[in-house]
Design a protein around this motif. Structure first.
Motif, PDB file in Angstrom:
ATOM      1  N   VAL A  26       0.637  -1.152   0.170  1.00 46.81           N
ATOM      2  CA  VAL A  26      -0.049  -0.130  -0.126  1.00 46.81           C
ATOM      3  C   VAL A  26       0.889   0.948   0.064  1.00 46.81           C
ATOM      4  O   VAL A  26       1.392   1.235   0.815  1.00 46.81           O
ATOM      5  N   GLY A  27       0.577   2.583  -1.048  1.00 48.11           N
ATOM      6  CA  GLY A  27       1.482   3.328  -1.150  1.00 48.11           C
ATOM      7  C   GLY A  27       0.466   4.623  -0.655  1.00 48.11           C
ATOM      8  O   GLY A  27      -0.086   4.490   0.479  1.00 48.11           O
ATOM      9  N   ASP A  28       1.079   5.717  -0.594  1.00 46.07           N
ATOM     10  CA  ASP A  28       0.612   6.600  -0.244  1.00 46.07           C
ATOM     11  C   ASP A  28      -0.639   7.093  -1.157  1.00 46.07           C
ATOM     12  O   ASP A  28      -1.307   6.524  -1.784  1.00 46.07           O
ATOM     13  N   GLY A  29      -1.348   8.646  -0.359  1.00 42.61           N
ATOM     14  CA  GLY A  29      -3.003   8.788  -0.410  1.00 42.61           C
ATOM     15  C   GLY A  29      -3.524   7.901  -0.036  1.00 42.61           C
ATOM     16  O   GLY A  29      -3.381   7.716   1.736  1.00 42.61           O
ATOM     17  N   VAL A  30      -5.216   7.630   0.061  1.00 43.30           N
ATOM     18  CA  VAL A  30      -6.529   7.047   0.147  1.00 43.30           C
ATOM     19  C   VAL A  30      -6.260   5.365  -0.317  1.00 43.30           C
ATOM     20  O   VAL A  30      -6.854   5.374  -1.502  1.00 43.30           O
ATOM     21  N   THR A  31      -6.128   4.559   0.850  1.00 41.44           N
ATOM     22  CA  THR A  31      -6.812   3.532   0.024  1.00 41.44           C
ATOM     23  C   THR A  31      -7.659   2.832   0.997  1.00 41.44           C
ATOM     24  O   THR A  31      -7.959   3.003   2.340  1.00 41.44           O
ATOM     25  N   HIS A 120     -11.728  20.939  12.727  1.00 38.88           N
ATOM     26  CA  HIS A 120     -11.301  20.718  11.916  1.00 38.88           C
ATOM     27  C   HIS A 120     -12.842  19.186  11.189  1.00 38.88           C
ATOM     28  O   HIS A 120     -13.360  18.998  10.122  1.00 38.88           O
ATOM     29  N   VAL A 121     -13.024  18.370  12.182  1.00 38.31           N
ATOM     30  CA  VAL A 121     -13.861  17.308  12.384  1.00 38.31           C
ATOM     31  C   VAL A 121     -15.069  18.078  12.536  1.00 38.31           C
ATOM     32  O   VAL A 121     -15.990  17.076  12.813  1.00 38.31           O
ATOM     33  N   GLY A 122     -15.205  19.094  12.947  1.00 39.77           N
ATOM     34  CA  GLY A 122     -16.564  19.789  13.154  1.00 39.77           C
ATOM     35  C   GLY A 122     -17.756  19.511  14.257  1.00 39.77           C
ATOM     36  O   GLY A 122     -18.459  19.752  14.456  1.00 39.77           O
ATOM     37  N   LEU A 123     -16.706  19.501  15.690  1.00 37.83           N
ATOM     38  CA  LEU A 123     -17.240  19.405  16.516  1.00 37.83           C
ATOM     39  C   LEU A 123     -16.654  20.833  17.492  1.00 37.83           C
ATOM     40  O   LEU A 123     -16.490  20.985  18.784  1.00 37.83           O
ATOM     41  N   TYR A 124     -15.568  21.332  17.361  1.00 38.49           N
ATOM     42  CA  TYR A 124     -15.379  23.026  18.516  1.00 38.49           C
ATOM     43  C   TYR A 124     -16.322  23.419  18.820  1.00 38.49           C
ATOM     44  O   TYR A 124     -15.993  23.601  20.103  1.00 38.49           O
ATOM     45  N   ARG A 169     -22.790   9.744   6.026  1.00 42.21           N
ATOM     46  CA  ARG A 169     -21.834   9.015   5.409  1.00 42.21           C
ATOM     47  C   ARG A 169     -20.399  10.205   4.378  1.00 42.21           C
ATOM     48  O   ARG A 169     -19.874   9.829   4.896  1.00 42.21           O
ATOM     49  N   ASP A 170     -21.832  11.176   4.042  1.00 39.74           N
ATOM     50  CA  ASP A 170     -21.172  11.657   3.076  1.00 39.74           C
ATOM     51  C   ASP A 170     -20.309  12.665   3.905  1.00 39.74           C
ATOM     52  O   ASP A 170     -19.055  13.435   3.341  1.00 39.74           O
ATOM     53  N   GLU A 171     -20.792  13.002   4.787  1.00 36.64           N
ATOM     54  CA  GLU A 171     -20.252  14.196   5.629  1.00 36.64           C
ATOM     55  C   GLU A 171     -18.685  13.393   6.103  1.00 36.64           C
ATOM     56  O   GLU A 171     -17.257  13.830   6.414  1.00 36.64           O
ATOM     57  N   MET A 172     -18.810  12.382   6.347  1.00 39.27           N
ATOM     58  CA  MET A 172     -17.588  11.658   7.089  1.00 39.27           C
ATOM     59  C   MET A 172     -16.975  11.206   6.107  1.00 39.27           C
ATOM     60  O   MET A 172     -15.360  11.556   6.286  1.00 39.27           O
ATOM     61  N   LEU A 173     -17.212  10.753   4.458  1.00 37.50           N
ATOM     62  CA  LEU A 173     -16.495  10.804   3.285  1.00 37.50           C
ATOM     63  C   LEU A 173     -15.405  11.826   2.927  1.00 37.50           C
ATOM     64  O   LEU A 173     -14.326  11.699   2.432  1.00 37.50           O
ATOM     65  N   ASP A 174     -15.909  13.138   2.516  1.00 32.60           N
ATOM     66  CA  ASP A 174     -15.169  14.086   2.391  1.00 32.60           C
ATOM     67  C   ASP A 174     -14.525  14.481   3.516  1.00 32.60           C
ATOM     68  O   ASP A 174     -12.725  14.917   3.065  1.00 32.60           O
ATOM     69  N   LEU A 175     -14.820  14.579   5.184  1.00 32.19           N
ATOM     70  CA  LEU A 175     -13.538  14.812   6.146  1.00 32.19           C
ATOM     71  C   LEU A 175     -12.256  13.475   5.848  1.00 32.19           C
ATOM     72  O   LEU A 175     -11.350  13.846   5.709  1.00 32.19           O
ATOM     73  N   VAL A 176     -12.550  12.355   5.568  1.00 36.13           N
ATOM     74  CA  VAL A 176     -11.524  10.905   5.221  1.00 36.13           C
ATOM     75  C   VAL A 176     -10.748  11.657   4.096  1.00 36.13           C
ATOM     76  O   VAL A 176     -10.155  11.716   4.429  1.00 36.13           O
ATOM     77  N   ARG A 177     -11.506  12.125   2.683  1.00 33.92           N
ATOM     78  CA  ARG A 177     -10.859  12.717   1.497  1.00 33.92           C
ATOM     79  C   ARG A 177      -9.548  13.915   1.790  1.00 33.92           C
ATOM     80  O   ARG A 177      -8.987  14.004   1.803  1.00 33.92           O
ATOM     81  N   TYR A 180      -5.790  13.191   3.529  1.00 36.05           N
ATOM     82  CA  TYR A 180      -4.863  13.176   3.002  1.00 36.05           C
ATOM     83  C   TYR A 180      -4.610  14.534   1.795  1.00 36.05           C
ATOM     84  O   TYR A 180      -3.737  15.022   2.017  1.00 36.05           O
ATOM     85  N   ASP A 181      -6.146  14.920   1.158  1.00 39.21           N
ATOM     86  CA  ASP A 181      -5.757  15.940   0.160  1.00 39.21           C
ATOM     87  C   ASP A 181      -5.289  17.524   1.176  1.00 39.21           C
ATOM     88  O   ASP A 181      -4.429  18.420   0.708  1.00 39.21           O
ATOM     89  N   GLU A 182      -4.918  17.224   2.152  1.00 45.41           N
ATOM     90  CA  GLU A 182      -5.232  18.802   2.828  1.00 45.41           C
ATOM     91  C   GLU A 182      -4.181  18.824   4.305  1.00 45.41           C
ATOM     92  O   GLU A 182      -3.066  19.720   4.273  1.00 45.41           O
ATOM     93  N   PHE A 183      -3.537  17.302   4.834  1.00 41.18           N
ATOM     94  CA  PHE A 183      -2.298  17.294   5.743  1.00 41.18           C
ATOM     95  C   PHE A 183      -1.348  16.021   5.154  1.00 41.18           C
ATOM     96  O   PHE A 183      -0.371  16.145   6.019  1.00 41.18           O
ATOM     97  N   GLY A 184      -1.645  15.782   4.064  1.00 43.06           N
ATOM     98  CA  GLY A 184      -0.528  15.246   3.906  1.00 43.06           C
ATOM     99  C   GLY A 184      -0.342  13.046   4.110  1.00 43.06           C
ATOM    100  O   GLY A 184       0.293  12.772   4.072  1.00 43.06           O
ATOM    101  N   ILE A 185      -1.848  13.425   5.059  1.00 44.94           N
ATOM    102  CA  ILE A 185      -1.442  11.569   5.783  1.00 44.94           C
ATOM    103  C   ILE A 185      -2.137  10.746   5.126  1.00 44.94           C
ATOM    104  O   ILE A 185      -3.125  11.258   4.700  1.00 44.94           O
ATOM    105  N   SER A 186      -1.350   9.928   5.216  1.00 42.62           N
ATOM    106  CA  SER A 186      -2.052   8.180   4.505  1.00 42.62           C
ATOM    107  C   SER A 186      -2.432   8.030   4.874  1.00 42.62           C
ATOM    108  O   SER A 186      -3.010   7.916   6.231  1.00 42.62           O
TER     109      SER A 186
END
Length: 303
Positions: A26-31, A120-124, A169-177, A180-186
């Motif tokens: 498994v490489g970088d990105g969202v797997t 970031h996760v919407g609980l502030y 589910r849609d909101e959680m999936l957006d957070l998951v994506r 990686y896109d914003e923080f570079g965490i695989s």
């Protein structure tokens, strides 16, 4: 360097083989790690975290051997478990700060990181409320926050949309994506809902009964098929009859007409039929496989 590698990784229980000689990279990105319940997804994550010992085989995470370098490995990894495991009498802030401190952050840094992560996760705005009064979706966000608070290099998310309604589910999936896109965490994310992985993942690993069925890029799973998807404003049955009369092979998939592709000339024939009959053309494009179709075929081939 790959984020995760496994070589002949096997986990056997007295009556069940959870993983059977699993070799994957498994490489970088969202797997996405996809399979039915009991396919071995959670077992694999626990082994990669050093929370379970494999029967045989080897694995590395970020270059760390899971047997020899467990502590160093876990310092660089975040983990969101599948099941509800949150203390009901603590606030989200207290819990996330506590886990940030456990990861080695000083008190001030832990509080700052916790506030940023909960934002970031919407609980502030809800961060000081006891977790026991949270909805399922809010609890899932707390679990995601604690997995991210120490700024890991990779996070393992076990069924992060479990128990959520479609909007959640849609909101959680957006957070998951965004992880990686914003923080570079695989991200390695498990799910039995195939459409979720098709939407957010770069790469998908398919397992069934602990056996690797396929590992490839989402683009390879959803490659173009030898069909054109046609949608018109007219009655679909009438349009199908007209296209068939023009010598084309036509099948129905709901409102879509799936036309067999026999070279570029097929597009010309479809265009002419639509124009001659005055149909309003809504869609004309190559049809692509969905992951669910490929997964079903892989399972059938393996049986």
């Amino acid at each position: 360097m790959p984020v995760i590698t496994t070589d002949e990784l096997t986990k056997r229980y007295p009556r069940v083989t959870a993983l059977d000689r699993l070799s994957v990279e498994v490489g970088d990105g969202v797997t996405g790690l996809v399979g039915a319940n009991g396919a071995g997804k959670s077992t694999l994550i626990k082994i990669l975290l050093g929370l379970a010992t494999p029967t045989s085989g080897t694995a590395t995470v970020l270059g760390h051997d899971i047997r020899a370098d467990g502590a160093a490995l876990r310092a660089r990894v975040g983990y969101m478990p599948e099941h509800d495991c949150l203390p009901s009498d603590m606030s989200a802030t207290e819990l996330v700060v506590h886990l940030a401190r456990m990861s080695g952050l000083p008190a001030d840094a832990a509080r700052e990181r916790a506030a940023d992560t909960l934002r970031h996760v919407g609980l502030y705005e809800e961060r000081y409320r006891p977790v026991g009064g949270y909805s399922t979706g809010m609890k899932q966000r707390v679990k995601l926050a604690q997995a991210l608070v120490h700024d890991p290099d990779v996070v393992f998310l076990d069924e992060p949309t479990n128990g959520l309604d479609p909007a959640g589910r849609d909101e959680m999936l957006d957070l998951v994506r965004r992880i990686y896109d914003e923080f570079g965490i695989s991200v390695l994310v498990t799910s039995h809902l195939l459409g979720e992985l098709e939407r957010i993942c770069d790469h998908v690993v398919v397992v069934d009964a602990g056996v690797l069925l396929r590992s490839s890029a989402v683009a390879d799973f959803t490659r173009a098929s030898a069909q054109i998807a046609v949608e018109v404003t007219a009655d679909a049955d009438d349009a199908a009859a007209a296209l068939t009369a023009a010598g084309l092979r036509v099948a129905r998939e709901g409102a879509l007409l799936l036309v067999g592709l026999d070279g570029d000339a097929t597009y010309d024939v479809v265009r002419d039929v639509v124009a001659d009959h005055g149909y309003g053309l809504v869609r004309l494009s190559p049809r692509r496989h969905h992951i669910s179709e490929v997964f079903d075929r892989e399972v059938d081939d393996a049986v």
